[in-house]
Scaffold this motif. Sequence first.
Motif: not given
Length: 355
Positions: A57-65, A140-145, A158-168
């Motif tokens: 669940v922590h990983a899910h929160c990281y993907r979201m945020l 607010a910078w993206l961070g590593p996991y 990283l590319a997937f999480v970074a791309a997610l940040q472009h979504l509402p």
Amino acid sequence: MNRLFRRSERGDSRRGAESSLVSEVPVLEPGDPDVARARSGDHEAFTRLVEPLRREVHAHCYRMLGSVHDADDALQEALLRAWRGFGRFEGRSSVRNWLYAISTNACLDVVERRGRRALPVDLGPASTEVGEHVPRTDVAWLGPYPDARYEQREAVELAFVAALQHLPGNQRAALLLFEVLGFTAAEIADVMKTTVTSVNSALARARRVLTAKVGGPAGLPALSKVQDARVREVVAGYTAALERGDADAFVALLTEDVTWSMPPMPHWYRGRESVMDFVSRVPMTTCGAWRHVVTSANGQPAVACYLRREGEDRHDAWSITVLTLRDGLIAELTSFIGDDHFKLFALPLSLPATS
């Protein structure tokens, strides 16, 4: 990433089994005796229910945020909400799905307050020359996991999480719940208090954005397709070249279209020539002496970089550099500068100088 899109292209409308991209943690059903105990106020029983799910669940929160610190806060808030509301748990879903629903809404609250996180490539064009740059503290910078044993690589790349940040936020949540966690559109609608039509619309828009950002079905090659022996060879070559100051050996490891970014610095470089110019004029000549510790981040090879400046007797923590490989070469370097990242990876803040 490829796997995510292939599943959605088949048009699967129901996912009875757990997604292959999530953990092997057993799903806890409403009939588990600890459920009844927790509903009656037994906190130890509640802990036994949620503790095996904490990491995924922590990983899910990281993907979201896009931030470990934000994920920590969102997870804690979700666990608090879950404990306070467990007496109302009706058993219509597993405890796991119920906790994911609560954590998703906790993350959406964070997204609403803070917005999205970024990488330097999101802020402007690549730098055309090497110069003096200062960190940007207004971003607010993206961070590593730090790697988790539960997640497969595509889910935290990283590319997937970074791309997610472009979504509402709503599209981000819908995509992750549907593609990564295997929720149905109806279940997502229930989580997000909306309609199935709205969920399907959000999914369609999210897929279009991710297709543009990471190539959709073609996508970025999953790291698992790069043989481990070649990964070790590239990482060893990267660290040795920087420590020796061997520019030719360094450039031989790069793709023609390589990029290098260094948050919180806003500048970034694209192409072998630009990266070569930067590495020859800065890391290999003016910074000092380097030492490296091989690690991993976001399911990818990574290197903890330590710098010893002239006259000092130790190497101090400098950056966690995440390497994205393509066809056995480095296609992206993302150097997260700052010793605060080292604490997340349980790495020392300094190393003794070597002769």
